[in-house]
Design a protein around this motif. Structure first.
Motif, PDB file in Angstrom:
ATOM      1  N   HIS A   6       0.932  -1.325   0.010  1.00  0.00           N
ATOM      2  CA  HIS A   6      -0.001   0.052   0.000  1.00  0.00           C
ATOM      3  C   HIS A   6       0.933   1.120  -0.002  1.00  0.00           C
ATOM      4  O   HIS A   6       1.705   1.544   0.735  1.00  0.00           O
ATOM      5  N   ASP A   7       0.388   2.252  -0.807  1.00  0.00           N
ATOM      6  CA  ASP A   7       1.242   3.541  -0.827  1.00  0.00           C
ATOM      7  C   ASP A   7       1.242   4.447   0.470  1.00  0.00           C
ATOM      8  O   ASP A   7       1.900   4.912   0.707  1.00  0.00           O
ATOM      9  N   SER A   8      -0.190   3.835   1.279  1.00  0.00           N
ATOM     10  CA  SER A   8      -0.239   4.781   2.474  1.00  0.00           C
ATOM     11  C   SER A   8       0.294   3.990   3.800  1.00  0.00           C
ATOM     12  O   SER A   8       0.420   4.458   4.794  1.00  0.00           O
ATOM     13  N   CYS A  44      -0.175   1.943  -5.411  1.00  0.00           N
ATOM     14  CA  CYS A  44      -1.063   2.858  -5.657  1.00  0.00           C
ATOM     15  C   CYS A  44      -0.769   4.148  -6.089  1.00  0.00           C
ATOM     16  O   CYS A  44       0.125   4.745  -5.344  1.00  0.00           O
ATOM     17  N   GLY A 102      -1.013   8.909  -1.082  1.00  0.00           N
ATOM     18  CA  GLY A 102      -1.501   9.354   0.032  1.00  0.00           C
ATOM     19  C   GLY A 102      -2.670  10.465  -0.403  1.00  0.00           C
ATOM     20  O   GLY A 102      -3.543  10.725   0.554  1.00  0.00           O
ATOM     21  N   ALA A 103      -3.234  10.426  -1.689  1.00  0.00           N
ATOM     22  CA  ALA A 103      -4.292  11.133  -1.755  1.00  0.00           C
ATOM     23  C   ALA A 103      -5.521  10.620  -1.525  1.00  0.00           C
ATOM     24  O   ALA A 103      -5.680   9.391  -1.734  1.00  0.00           O
ATOM     25  N   LEU A 104      -6.607  11.568  -1.055  1.00  0.00           N
ATOM     26  CA  LEU A 104      -7.635  11.008  -0.475  1.00  0.00           C
ATOM     27  C   LEU A 104      -8.609  10.874  -1.725  1.00  0.00           C
ATOM     28  O   LEU A 104      -9.429  11.619  -1.951  1.00  0.00           O
ATOM     29  N   GLY A 110     -10.192   7.973  -2.748  1.00  0.00           N
ATOM     30  CA  GLY A 110     -10.803   6.710  -2.793  1.00  0.00           C
ATOM     31  C   GLY A 110     -10.117   5.378  -3.529  1.00  0.00           C
ATOM     32  O   GLY A 110      -8.906   5.372  -3.507  1.00  0.00           O
ATOM     33  N   LYS A 136      -8.130   3.890  -6.189  1.00  0.00           N
ATOM     34  CA  LYS A 136      -7.136   4.525  -7.117  1.00  0.00           C
ATOM     35  C   LYS A 136      -7.032   3.803  -8.318  1.00  0.00           C
ATOM     36  O   LYS A 136      -6.767   2.578  -8.284  1.00  0.00           O
ATOM     37  N   ARG A 182      -7.854   0.832   3.720  1.00  0.00           N
ATOM     38  CA  ARG A 182      -6.405   0.904   3.826  1.00  0.00           C
ATOM     39  C   ARG A 182      -5.776   1.819   2.558  1.00  0.00           C
ATOM     40  O   ARG A 182      -4.916   2.625   2.527  1.00  0.00           O
ATOM     41  N   PRO A 183      -6.027   1.206   1.301  1.00  0.00           N
ATOM     42  CA  PRO A 183      -5.552   1.915   0.218  1.00  0.00           C
ATOM     43  C   PRO A 183      -5.866   3.509  -0.020  1.00  0.00           C
ATOM     44  O   PRO A 183      -5.039   4.308  -0.577  1.00  0.00           O
ATOM     45  N   SER A 184      -7.073   3.774   0.499  1.00  0.00           N
ATOM     46  CA  SER A 184      -7.461   5.163   0.315  1.00  0.00           C
ATOM     47  C   SER A 184      -6.658   6.058   1.052  1.00  0.00           C
ATOM     48  O   SER A 184      -6.768   7.386   1.202  1.00  0.00           O
ATOM     49  N   GLY A 185      -5.966   5.651   2.237  1.00  0.00           N
ATOM     50  CA  GLY A 185      -5.217   6.579   3.210  1.00  0.00           C
ATOM     51  C   GLY A 185      -6.190   7.026   4.111  1.00  0.00           C
ATOM     52  O   GLY A 185      -5.613   7.721   5.315  1.00  0.00           O
ATOM     53  N   LEU A 186      -7.644   6.740   4.354  1.00  0.00           N
ATOM     54  CA  LEU A 186      -8.363   7.027   5.431  1.00  0.00           C
ATOM     55  C   LEU A 186      -8.027   6.217   6.636  1.00  0.00           C
ATOM     56  O   LEU A 186      -8.002   5.003   6.539  1.00  0.00           O
TER      57      LEU A 186
END
Lengths: 222, 294
Positions: A135-137, A193, A197-199, A201, A203, B81-85
């Motif tokens: 995951h990128d986040s 992705c 970090g961009a929100l 949804g 990607k 998780r992938p959305s960063g939320l």
């Protein structure tokens, strides 16, 4: 010694039903053999050797403290191959301050813990593409600062491999021709992705880092 | 039996007839054993595996519905998780009691072939409210793309929620249950009639009734052994516990249903043993009456 009539009767009450039961099982086995074989094959596909493990912790064949080969040749038969969702290594990059667990398999469970390898790619050392995602986040967030020339170290349960970044690319998530498998050298492809970090949804894009092998043992098929 | 001076031939003939009668009786007894075993197996499946009430009972016994919440929450986290939320946007979204009841009602409706619609409005509104609060709290700039993304995530979470509530094999199970129920009654009826005919022939073939009942008792004991042995071996070996079924709640349910079916087979086989015991009593009584008559 003559057996009394009563004893004969009692013996017949035991032997005749038992013989009938054995014959009955025999007839069922022969008559229903195609069904039994089919059911047996289906069950063998879903039966494991031991009770399934429902522990939330993922298994590991990797030992951080074990000494592993950094060059030379390793026999394929000497390698302990990881099972699905099993940790087999660690990915480092000093410049990016990255230290990520590496698992065989790329499921949600794995991505929660580290980087997952696509099981259609090869393990390090086999001279082919090694494809890792995360995951990128979370674990691959540092990749947003990656540069050509950065060195990644992939330490596994059987050897230590180094890869130098040669290229980065952004492509559509569904683009299957983006892989750089046109080189003679073994490649490590990291993907995550995009944008980082961009929100936004779900990607649709992926960020790819391509790195070529510069050091590490070679796995011999013999 | 005749006692003549030409007794050599007459005795040989009567011995031959007696042997034929014994062989035929044994064959009929064996067929009767197979029929009774078939009735035991069919009835066991009808009362356990292909019984909707029994299967729904196993859902309750294995706490299946309570475990659904874990799946729902984990799937939602995986989507976020992938959305960063962060996971905190799921606070208060999935109430355990609500998930329990929705899952129970949905699965029961699936098995009973009734319609049921899951209420997702409250969950959808709560997720959107939580995400909006998080964005405001962290001063995150929102764009059309962000709004579309939030809508996509919410939709994905709702879809996963509905999917987690369902029992994955309900449609196939109901299909096979209906097929089985169609053939069970006529098949059982044929087997029962066959058993009655064989019993009648066995008793009437013999000069003394208790001899005919002896062959029926062989069949009862044999069918009890056949119906009991295989399930007992499977139960003791526990081979079905190595089924690679996930998640845990589904594994527990499958194991419980299999065990319930094996137990039912053993109980019905024990009923055959009881009938065998009763037949021994009947043989004894009839034998005593016969010896009094003599």
């Amino acid at each position: 010694m003559k057996i009394s009539k009563r004893k004969k009767r009692i013996i017949s009450y035991i032997f005749i039903p038992v013989i009938m039961a054995v014959l009955g099982y025999g007839i069922i086995f022969v008559a229903a053999r195609p069904v039994i074989n089919l059911a047996s094959n289906v069950f063998n596909m879903v039966l494991s050797k031991t009770m399934p493990n429902f522990s939330s912790e993922l298994e590991s064949v990797y030992d951080e403290n074990a000494k592993v080969q950094k060059d030379g040749i390793i026999k394929k038969s000497d390698i302990v191959f990881p099972g699905y969702e099993v940790r087999y290594g660690e990915l480092f990059c000093d410049r990016l301050n990255m230290d990520v667990k590496v698992f065989w398999g790329d499921t949600d469970r794995v991505f929660k813990e580290g980087a997952g390898q696509y099981i259609g790619s090869f393990l390090p050392g086999f001279g082919h593409m090694v494809l890792l995602g995360a995951h990128d986040s979370l674990y691959f967030e540092p990749l947003q600062d990656v540069k050509n020339g950065d060195v990644f170290v992939l330490r596994t349960n059987y050897g230590e491999f180094q890869y130098r970044v040669t290229e980065t690319k952004i492509a559509d998530a569904k683009d299957s021709e983006v892989f750089f498998d046109n080189s003679d050298k073994e490649q490590l492809i990291l993907y995550t992705c995009y944008p980082f970090g961009a929100l936004i949804g779900i990607k649709d894009q992926r960020f790819y880092v391509c790195a070529e092998k510069i050091a590490g043992p070679v796995i011999s098929e013999e | 039996m005749e006692k003549k001076t030409e007794s050599g031939k007459v005795r040989k003939k009567s011995k031959k007839v007696k042997n034929i009668r014994t062989v035929v009786s044994l064959v009929l007894s064996f067929i009767l054993a197979l029929c009774i075993t078939a009735i035991i197996v069919l009835t066991a499946f009808k009362m356990s595996f292909f019984n909707a009430s029994s299967v729904i009972g196993e859902f309750n016994k294995t706490n299946y519905y309570y475990s659904v919440w874990d799946s729902v929450y984990e799937k939602a986290c995986n989507t976020l998780r992938p959305s960063g939320l962060p996971e905190e946007v799921l606070d208060g979204v999935f109430d355990k009691n609500v998930v329990y009841m929705e899952s129970k009602n949905y699965i029961e409706a699936q098995i009973k072939q009734q319609d049921y619609t899951v209420n997702t409005t409250v969950i959808e509104n709560k997720i959107k409210d939580n995400i909006s609060s998080y964005i405001k709290k962290n001063n995150i700039e929102t764009t059309k793309e962000t709004d579309r993304g939030i809508s996509d995530i919410t939709g994905e979470i709702i879809k996963d929620y509905e999917s987690a509530l369902k029992f994955p094999f309900a449609a196939q199970y109901v299909k096979y249950m209906n097929m089985y129920n169609k053939v069970f009654a006529p098949l059982c009826a044929v087997l029962v009639i066959l058993c009655i005919i064989i019993c009648f022939v066995l008793v009437s073939m013999q000069h003394w009734a208790h001899r005919g009942i002896r062959y029926i008792s062989y069949a009862l004991l044999s069918s009890g052994i056949m119906g009991f042995l295989a399930p007992a071996v499977i139960r003791i070996s526990g081979a079905y516990e190595r089924l690679n079924v996930t998640p845990l709640r589904l594994y527990n349910l499958v194991v419980a249903v299999i065990e319930s079916n094996l137990n039912m087979l053993m109980y019905l086989s024990c009923a055959a043993f009881v009938l065998f015991g009763l037949s021994l009593g009947a043989i004894n009584t009839l034998k005593q009456r016969a010896s009094h008559k003599r």
